[in-house]
Write an enzyme that holds these catalytic residues in place. Structure first.
Site, PDB file in Angstrom:
ATOM      1  CD  GLU A  49       9.947 -18.139  25.972  1.00 59.18           C
ATOM      2  OE1 GLU A  49       9.075 -18.523  26.705  1.00 59.18           O
ATOM      3  OE2 GLU A  49      10.925 -17.285  26.382  1.00 59.18           O
ATOM      4  CG  PHE A 111      21.485 -16.933  34.957  1.00 54.72           C
ATOM      5  CD1 PHE A 111      20.393 -17.110  35.797  1.00 54.72           C
ATOM      6  CD2 PHE A 111      21.317 -15.904  33.946  1.00 54.72           C
ATOM      7  CE1 PHE A 111      19.459 -16.216  35.728  1.00 54.72           C
ATOM      8  CE2 PHE A 111      20.364 -15.237  33.926  1.00 54.72           C
ATOM      9  CZ  PHE A 111      19.117 -15.469  34.570  1.00 54.72           C
ATOM     10  CD  GLN A 112      17.883 -16.797  31.639  1.00 51.43           C
ATOM     11  OE1 GLN A 112      18.531 -16.585  30.700  1.00 51.43           O
ATOM     12  NE2 GLN A 112      16.823 -16.502  32.185  1.00 51.43           N
ATOM     13  CE  LYS A 161      25.775 -13.550  25.226  1.00 52.15           C
ATOM     14  NZ  LYS A 161      25.250 -12.654  26.705  1.00 52.15           N
ATOM     15  CG  MET A 475     -12.494 -35.308  25.674  1.00 52.34           C
ATOM     16  SD  MET A 475     -13.935 -36.026  24.785  1.00 52.34           S
ATOM     17  CE  MET A 475     -13.723 -35.411  23.106  1.00 52.34           C
TER      18      MET A 475
HETATM   19  C1  LIG Z   1      -2.184 -29.672  28.003  1.00 55.71           C
HETATM   20  C2  LIG Z   1      -3.183 -30.511  28.192  1.00 55.71           C
HETATM   21  N1  LIG Z   1      -3.592 -30.794  29.471  1.00 55.71           N
HETATM   22  C3  LIG Z   1      -4.623 -31.678  29.801  1.00 55.71           C
HETATM   23  C4  LIG Z   1      -5.226 -32.194  28.725  1.00 55.71           C
HETATM   24  C5  LIG Z   1      -6.525 -33.396  28.813  1.00 55.71           C
HETATM   25  N2  LIG Z   1      -7.728 -32.816  28.467  1.00 55.71           N
HETATM   26  C6  LIG Z   1      -8.117 -33.224  27.018  1.00 55.71           C
HETATM   27  S1  LIG Z   1      -9.299 -32.394  26.691  1.00 55.71           S
HETATM   28  C7  LIG Z   1      -9.602 -31.447  27.885  1.00 55.71           C
HETATM   29  C8  LIG Z   1     -10.670 -30.457  28.228  1.00 55.71           C
HETATM   30  C9  LIG Z   1     -10.472 -29.372  27.297  1.00 55.71           C
HETATM   31  O1  LIG Z   1     -11.504 -28.427  27.659  1.00 55.71           O
HETATM   32  P1  LIG Z   1     -11.940 -27.232  26.733  1.00 55.71           P
HETATM   33  O2  LIG Z   1     -10.855 -26.631  26.255  1.00 55.71           O
HETATM   34  O3  LIG Z   1     -12.857 -26.573  27.346  1.00 55.71           O
HETATM   35  O4  LIG Z   1     -12.612 -28.175  25.475  1.00 55.71           O
HETATM   36  P2  LIG Z   1     -14.112 -28.826  25.674  1.00 55.71           P
HETATM   37  O5  LIG Z   1     -13.750 -30.574  25.766  1.00 55.71           O
HETATM   38  O6  LIG Z   1     -14.810 -28.320  26.651  1.00 55.71           O
HETATM   39  O7  LIG Z   1     -14.528 -28.607  24.090  1.00 55.71           O
HETATM   40  C10 LIG Z   1      -8.467 -31.876  28.805  1.00 55.71           C
HETATM   41  C11 LIG Z   1      -8.242 -31.063  30.211  1.00 55.71           C
HETATM   42  C12 LIG Z   1      -4.927 -32.040  27.367  1.00 55.71           C
HETATM   43  N3  LIG Z   1      -5.316 -32.698  26.316  1.00 55.71           N
HETATM   44  N4  LIG Z   1      -3.737 -31.288  27.027  1.00 55.71           N
END
Ligand SMILES: Cc1ncc(C[n+]2csc(CCOP(=O)(O)OP(=O)(O)O)c2C)c(N)n1
Ligand SMILES: [Mg+2]
Lengths: 570, 177
Positions: A49, A111-112, A161, A475
């Site tokens: 979803e 439920f749900q 529902k 990042m």
């Molecule tokens: C759902 C979620 N969890 C954690 C984060 C924290 N976060 C921001 S950027 C990042 C790394 C993203 O890794 P990747 O997709 O490999 O991108 P890159 O920075 O390596 O280009 C994380 C863990 C986030 N923004 N969103």
């Protein structure tokens, strides 16, 4: 005519012009999935979803029309909470229909059962729990009205529902009065005095700057914006949410401001004496440390949402209006054409001293992520839509691709939701099948929502995905390298696990891989020849590459860190 | 023209800058949660809150909220409240220009030795005895928040007092216009 609540729901969606629903059925929403069979509305069956929600967002951002998702109660509803929060942060028009347990069971831990209107109260513009079949047309019409007017946003309609199974005599709210929203006043007339006061500030300014936010895209203000900018010769910056609102190729465009903004754009904000904020909200990613932000600037703040005024930054003049109407009103009164010669000479100097730059890739790899994006852009047809996940790759995609028209850049700005890219690309492609859609993704992000490529293949939605595979949560790695003494904690992912090519193939997509610049050119050309199924490319990029410029968290914009090769000159 | 009451602190313990918002809302399920949730989410402090059906009690209710005006600028609080779809109207009542009233009920144990002191307190506060038991009395005071504060402080010297206050309602002063 007596029909069921479920039939009324589908009929209401048809009535407001819905052509596509992204969703996944289950117990509480089952009655509604039956009349869907006989409807002209296209339903796209997602694999999770969260995918339905982000697809609906991608659809909305690419078309300007509201996106629609439909899911069942309980876990179906909670799975779509992240996209709802994301749409709320980015003011994306979204209508989410959730099934709910029968009215008599509400409050019994049935439920749900889950209190999804309670859960989403703080992340929707509004939500409804529909209590009778008769109310369905009103709830649907009101949901679309609220989602799309004023400052757009997500609206959730929770349908028990027994309500969808009940019967009603068909009716349709013909007027706004029928919607019964006595407290909803999304727009107001522009106050002429505000326009006069703004014109006065503009007349006095020596270093004005047009600070363009996402509201410019929401109000379709691009044409008026270009005309106003050219008439006044003011420089322009476009935030992460506004990329594409003003052509990147335009000589007056300084680029994106903010944490990873262009040096000239960031410095222009700091040195400006008048910020004209158009549908922008002084987000912390743009302002940096607030007490050092744009210290010399007066502010004209245009926003459709009056609660944005003086929330973060004092506005000397606030104009409650959509961006387009405000520009039209300003254009009518701003007559003088100062040339801002000194201001432009500074701006040109900053631009020349600190252009975007990165190290030249070695011919035997690894790839430079920025070069990958530029190569994809160079081979892409004009009007190609780009979506992104969240991380370094997102920032590079915002920096290194030239956005020339509205709706060509789709990303998760306010929430920063990893995994947004792939489903958003699918939604965008459904909304704009005439356009090529590239998702610039990270390896971490890809792993969060990649299963929707099964949806894309099954539904015949040929998107293209470029994974900038740096084997890291890049990042986060960058922050650990720069601010935590290179102590890397839980950021390594591996370049080969999973095998992205095999994974793509298992999902019915074309899977490709590139490790050297030569292979890069070859696979991009190959990907561009595939038009019937999704393509996934695993680009092996340099893990040590960092996003520059960077305003470190907690620092002021004046402390912007530029690329190492430019540091001597600063 | 009645002299305005002195500017009052919102609590009996620490005087803070307060403001009264009289908020007309649609009388629908969950509206109070929306209003309260908004305050919690945005870090606006509520000092007291009173809700009751409004004139047209089928459709609307009135929520009187006393806000701690130091927790956030009033403009922000009003702006965010206004965005709630079920909020129909917000009246901002400055304390100096409005009439504030509140109801206090307190059950106080009385013995032969304390009876006269309690009665003195009641008489002095212009409160009323609304219930009498064998060992305690229930006192009611409908008055200004200051008067309620004073009575509350007075009653603190007795043990085992059960005291409830409603939170205030307010209307603009006629004399201030
Ligand atoms: C759902 C979620 N969890 C954690 C984060 C924290 N976060 C921001 S950027 C990042 C790394 C993203 O890794 P990747 O997709 O490999 O991108 P890159 O920075 O390596 O280009 C994380 C863990 C986030 N923004 N969103
Ligand atoms: Mg990565």
């Amino acid at each position: 005519m007596q029909i069921t609540g479920a039939q009324a729901l589908i009929k209401s969606l048809e009535q407001v012009g819905v052509d596509t629903i992204f969703g996944l059925p289950g117990g509480a929403i089952l009655p509604v999935y039956d009349p869907l069979i006989d409807s002209s509305i296209r339903h796209i069956l997602v694999r999770h979803e969260q995918g339905a929600g982000h697809m609906a967002e991608g659809y909305a951002l690419a078309t300007g029309k509201p996106g629609v998702a439909m899911v069942t109660s309980g876990p179906g509803a909670t799975n779509i909470v992240t996209p709802i929060a994301n749409a709320y942060m980015d003011s994306t028009p979204l209508v989410v229909i959730t099934g709910q347990v029968p009215t008599a069971n509400i409050g019994t831990d049935a439920f749900q059962e889950c209190d999804i209107t309670g859960i989403t109260m703080g992340i929707t513009k509004h939500n409804f729990l529909v209590t009778s079949a008769h109310e369905i047309p009103r709830a649907v019409a009101a949901a679309f009205h609220i989602a799309t007017t004023g400052r757009p946003g997500p609206v959730l309609v929770d349908v028990p529902k027994d309500v969808s199974q009940g019967t009603m005599t068909w009716w349709w709210p013909e007027s706004l009065d029928d919607l019964d929203l006595p407290g909803y006043h999304p727009t107001s007339e522009i106050d002429d005095a505000d326009i006069t006061a703004a014109a006065q500030l503009i007349a006095e300014a020596q270093r004005p700057l047009l600070y363009i936010g996402g509201g410019a895209l929401k109000s379709h203000a691009s044409r008026e914006l270009v005309a106003f900018a050219e008439k006044t010769n003011m420089p322009v910056v476009t935030t992460l949410m506004a990329r594409g609102a003003f052509p990147d190729s335009h000589p007056q465009h300084l680029g994106m401001p903010g944490m990873h903004g262009m040096y000239a754009a960031v410095t222009a904000m700091q040195q400006s004496d008048l910020l004209i904020a158009l549908g922008a909200r002084f987000d912390d990613r743009v302002t940096g440390r607030l007490d050092g932000f744009a210290p010399h600037a007066k502010v004209i703040h245009v926003d459709i949402d009056a609660a944005e005024f003086n929330k973060i930054r004092h506005a000397d003049v606030s104009i409650r209006s959509d961006v387009r109407s405000a520009i039209v009103a300003l254009d009518a009164v701003v007559t003088t054409t100062p040339n801002y010669a000194t201001w432009w000479s500074d701006l040109h100097q900053w631009r020349a001293a600190h252009p975007l730059t990165y190290d030249t890739p070695d011919s035997d790899g690894p790839l430079r992520p920025q070069a990958v994006i530029e190569a994809i852009a160079a081979a892409a047809s004009p009007g190609t839509i780009v979506t992104a996940g969240v991380g370094q790759h997102q920032m590079w995609a915002a920096q290194h691709w030239s956005y020339e028209e509205p709706g060509t850049w789709i990303n998760s700005g306010g929430a920063g939701t990893m995994g947004f890219g792939v489903p958003a690309a699918i939604g965008a492609k459904v909304g704009r099948p005439d356009r090529t859609v590239w998702c610039i993704d990270g390896d971490g992000c890809f792993q969060m929502t990649a299963q929707e490529l099964v949806t894309a293949r099954a539904e015949g939605i040929p998107i293209k995905v470029a994974i900038l595979n740096n084997a890291y949560l890049g990042m986060v790695r960058q922050w650990q390298e720069m601010f935590y003494d290179e102590r890397y904690s839980e950021v390594y992912l591996s370049p080969d696990l999973p095998d992205y090519v095999k994974w793509a193939e298992a999902m019915g997509c074309v899977g490709l891989r590139a490790e050297t610049p030569e292979q890069m050119e070859k696979v991009i050309a190959e990907a561009n020849l595939v038009n019937d199924v999704p393509v996934v490319i695993d680009f092996r990029t340099d893990a040590r590459e960092k996003v520059f410029p960077m305003v470190p968290a907690g620092a002021t914009n004046d402390d912007i860190v530029v690329h190492p090769s430019q540091r001597g000159e600063k | 023209m009645a002299a305005p009451e002195p500017f009052t602190g919102a609590t009996s313990h620490s005087p803070v800058q307060h403001h009264i918002l009289s908020v007309l809302v649609e009388n629908k399920a969950g509206v109070l949660a929306r209003v309260a949730g908004l305050f919690a989410r945005r870090g606006f402090n509520i000092y007291s809150l009173a809700v009751a059906p409004a004139d047209d009690h089928q459709r609307f209710s009135r929520i009187t909220i006393v806000v701690d005006a130091e927790s956030a600028p009033l403009e922000q609080i009003k702006g965010q409240l206004n965005k709630l779809v079920n909020v129909v109207d917000i009246k901002d009542l400055a304390p100096r220009e409005s009439l504030e009233r509140e109801l206090l009920l307190a059950t106080v144990p009385v013995s032969d030795t304390t009876r006269t002191v309690v009665m003195d307190a009641v008489a002095q506060a212009n409160a009323a005895i609304v219930d009498v038991g064998s060992e305690s009395v229930t006192i009611m005071l409908a008055s200004t928040p200051i008067a309620c504060d004073a009575l509350e402080r007075r009653l603190e010297s007795f043990a085992h007092v059960e005291l409830h206050r409603t939170g205030r309602v307010a209307l603009p002063r006629l004399s201030s216009h």
